[in-house]
Scaffold this active site. Structure first.
Site, PDB file in Angstrom:
ATOM      1  N   LYS A  81       0.772  -1.276   0.068  1.00 52.27           N
ATOM      2  CA  LYS A  81       0.057  -0.025   0.100  1.00 52.27           C
ATOM      3  C   LYS A  81       0.992   1.176   0.047  1.00 52.27           C
ATOM      4  O   LYS A  81       1.823   1.122   0.715  1.00 52.27           O
ATOM      5  CB  LYS A  81      -1.081   0.012   1.097  1.00 52.27           C
ATOM      6  CG  LYS A  81      -1.988   1.095   1.367  1.00 52.27           C
ATOM      7  CD  LYS A  81      -2.770   1.001   2.418  1.00 52.27           C
ATOM      8  CE  LYS A  81      -4.137   1.929   2.683  1.00 52.27           C
ATOM      9  NZ  LYS A  81      -4.835   1.737   3.842  1.00 52.27           N
ATOM     10  N   SER A 156      -9.822   1.811   2.825  1.00 51.34           N
ATOM     11  CA  SER A 156      -9.031   2.570   1.919  1.00 51.34           C
ATOM     12  C   SER A 156      -7.750   1.730   1.210  1.00 51.34           C
ATOM     13  O   SER A 156      -7.109   2.295   0.263  1.00 51.34           O
ATOM     14  CB  SER A 156      -8.033   3.757   2.869  1.00 51.34           C
ATOM     15  OG  SER A 156      -7.190   3.158   3.614  1.00 51.34           O
ATOM     16  N   SER A 180      -9.814  -0.159   7.017  1.00 49.71           N
ATOM     17  CA  SER A 180      -9.400  -0.255   5.895  1.00 49.71           C
ATOM     18  C   SER A 180      -8.775  -1.557   5.191  1.00 49.71           C
ATOM     19  O   SER A 180      -8.240  -1.448   4.257  1.00 49.71           O
ATOM     20  CB  SER A 180      -8.336   0.933   5.619  1.00 49.71           C
ATOM     21  OG  SER A 180      -9.054   2.135   5.257  1.00 49.71           O
TER      22      SER A 180
END
Ligand code: GLN
Length: 485
Positions: A81, A156, A180
């Site tokens: 990420k 996210s 997330s």
């Protein structure tokens, strides 16, 4: 065979590498072909250096040849990420503010993965500064759900979940402040674990809300999730909230017929879609049939979790994001004539609308005269949520709910209604507020879209959660289904 390499789990890849029927280089080349063909449709990766990942794969193959393999992750790609620092690679947090930042150092988890021989494989799209539930807040690009390209992948960590479901990579890192990791895992049909607060070092994770943020593993199977967790969870003095060696003994797993599973009273009445409720009931029935004891638990303060989170998380975000002032690094406006104007314009130009909304809200709830009414009350609600969870977890091994009330929605559908979007995390947020480990496990479909169930356990009960879900996974062939790309 090479055309199906993208379907393999990390555990299967490790076996083939060990047996000498596969090289890391051949694996990476097959995955790169898939990436070249499909990433423009899915939008999971924002950056990938093909020469770098091939060089890492060759180095792994060389170690294997010399009998110096580092671990069972050696030669296996892990995608990252874009809020976790990898030396020499972009660290944008999908924000204009950091669009040009190249990380000067590796995060602790990256050091750990390199020490295990894993291939650090590209950067994944996310909501800007990890604020959002659909990845639509990325300032860089859109990401779509591989199960239905008209829909969002969740967020996210939407890039992480989409990359797994698309078969771009067998393992990925996400971060979880309010859901997330678990919410996108549920929407994309993969496994995602938010560890106990303190189990994995956040050194090198760009801070959003420091009392909630955790890095965690995402994968297509429970075994893979555990493999990655084991590589990430080690002491690190650079994150003062990270447990020492002596504090990190995980609780042992419990046999399924000894398991006590708590179901919060009335949970499936809370805006849960019919098919999500049916899939959750089926999971509960499965555990009952395996001999687990199912009991109702009371967690009345969980109703306060979403508002509490949006006070605590925004307060912390407003403070953490104060450092982006255009002076030291990050976007600097070229329009300004005075220092104050420079800071104001740099922030106005660099941050997107959701990040601005959170900074404004967080500054307000901390401001003189309002802090007692908002921030201090939220802290009180937080400690109630924690004590109710700990009390329930004295009686049961884990608490089961859906991960998200409804399946992935259409891109654009909720973009103008932030409050609707905040409700995506109604079941995931309590675990962050209470610092407890929590896992999302694929458990079925709502029409053609995956849904997951969610397990929360006592601190350091990761192995219990993983063992319980492994039993479910073993009798639900769903786990290795791939999105129809
Ligand atoms: N969706 C939640 C938010 O928007 C959680 C985000 C996260 O866990 N990083 O804040």
């Amino acid at each position: 065979m090479s055309d199906a390499l993208h379907l393999l789990s990390a555990t299967e890849i490790a076996q083939r590498l060990h047996a000498g029927t596969l090289t890391s280089r051949a694996l990476v080349e097959a995955l790169l072909i898939r990436y070249r063909n499909l990433n423009s449709k899915v939008g999971a990766f924002t950056y990938l250096s093909e020469s770098d990942v091939i060089a890492q794969a060759e180095a792994s193959d060389e170690r294997r040849k010399q009998g110096k393999t580092l671990s069972s992750l050696d030669g296996i790609p892990v995608a990252i990420k874009d809020n976790i620092a990898v030396k020499g690679q972009p660290l944008t947090c999908s924000s204009k503010m950091l669009a040009k930042l190249i990380s000067p150092y590796d995060a602790h988890v990256i050091e750990a993965l390199r020490a295990a021989g894993a291939i650090i494989y590209g950067r994944l799209n996310m909501d800007e500064f990890a604020m959002g539930s659909s990845t639509e807040n990325s300032a860089l690009q859109k990401t779509y759900n591989p199960w239905d390209l008209a829909r969002i992948p969740g967020g996210s960590s939407g890039g992480s979940a989409a990359a797994l479901a698309a078969g771009f990579v067998p393992l990925a890192l996400g971060s979880d402040t309010g859901g997330s990791i678990r919410q996108p895992a549920s929407h994309c049909g993969v496994v995602g674990l938010k560890p106990t607060y303190g189990l994995i070092s956040r050194y090198g994770l760009v801070a959003f809300a420091s009392s909630l943020d955790q890095i965690g593993p995402m994968a297509r199977s429970i075994d893979d999730c555990e493999l990655l967790l084991n590589a990430l969870a080690s002491p690190d003095a650079r994150d003062m909230t990270c447990f020492d060696q002596g504090q990190r003994t995980l609780l042992p797993p419990v046999a399924v017929n000894q398991l006590r599973i708590g179901i919060p009273r009335g949970i499936l009445d809370k805006g849960v879609g019919q098919e999500v409720a049916a899939a959750t009931r089926a999971a509960i029935d499965f555990y009952r049939a395996q001999g687990a004891t199912i009991v109702e638990v009371d967690l009345p303060s969980s109703d306060l979790a979403v508002p509490t989170y949006y006070v605590v998380a925004t307060a912390e975000a407003s403070s953490n994001l104060a450092r982006y002032d255009g002076v030291r690094y990050g976007h600097r406006s070229s329009q300004a004539t005075t220092p104050v104007e420079m800071m104001t314009l740099s922030r106005s130009e660099g941050f997107g609308p959701e990040v601005k909304r959170r900074i404004l809200l967080g500054t307000f709830v901390l401001s003189a005269g309002y802090a007692d009414a908002y921030y201090v009350r939220a802290l009180r609600a937080r400690s109630k949520i924690l004590s109710e969870h700990l009390a329930a977890l004295e009686k049961v091994d884990m608490i089961l709910t859906p991960t998200v009330p409804t399946p992935a929605f259409k891109a654009g559908e909720k973009i103008s209604d932030p409050l609707q979007l905040y409700l995506e995390d109604i079941f995931t947020i309590p675990a962050n507020l209470a610092g407890l480990p929590a896992l999302s496990v694929p458990c079925g479909k709502s029409q053609h879209l995956p849904v997951g169930f969610h397990l929360v356990g006592a601190p350091l009960s990761e192995k219990k959660l993983l063992a319980a879900s492994r039993v479910f996974e073993a009798s639900h062939p769903y786990r290795h289904q791939q999105a129809p790309l």
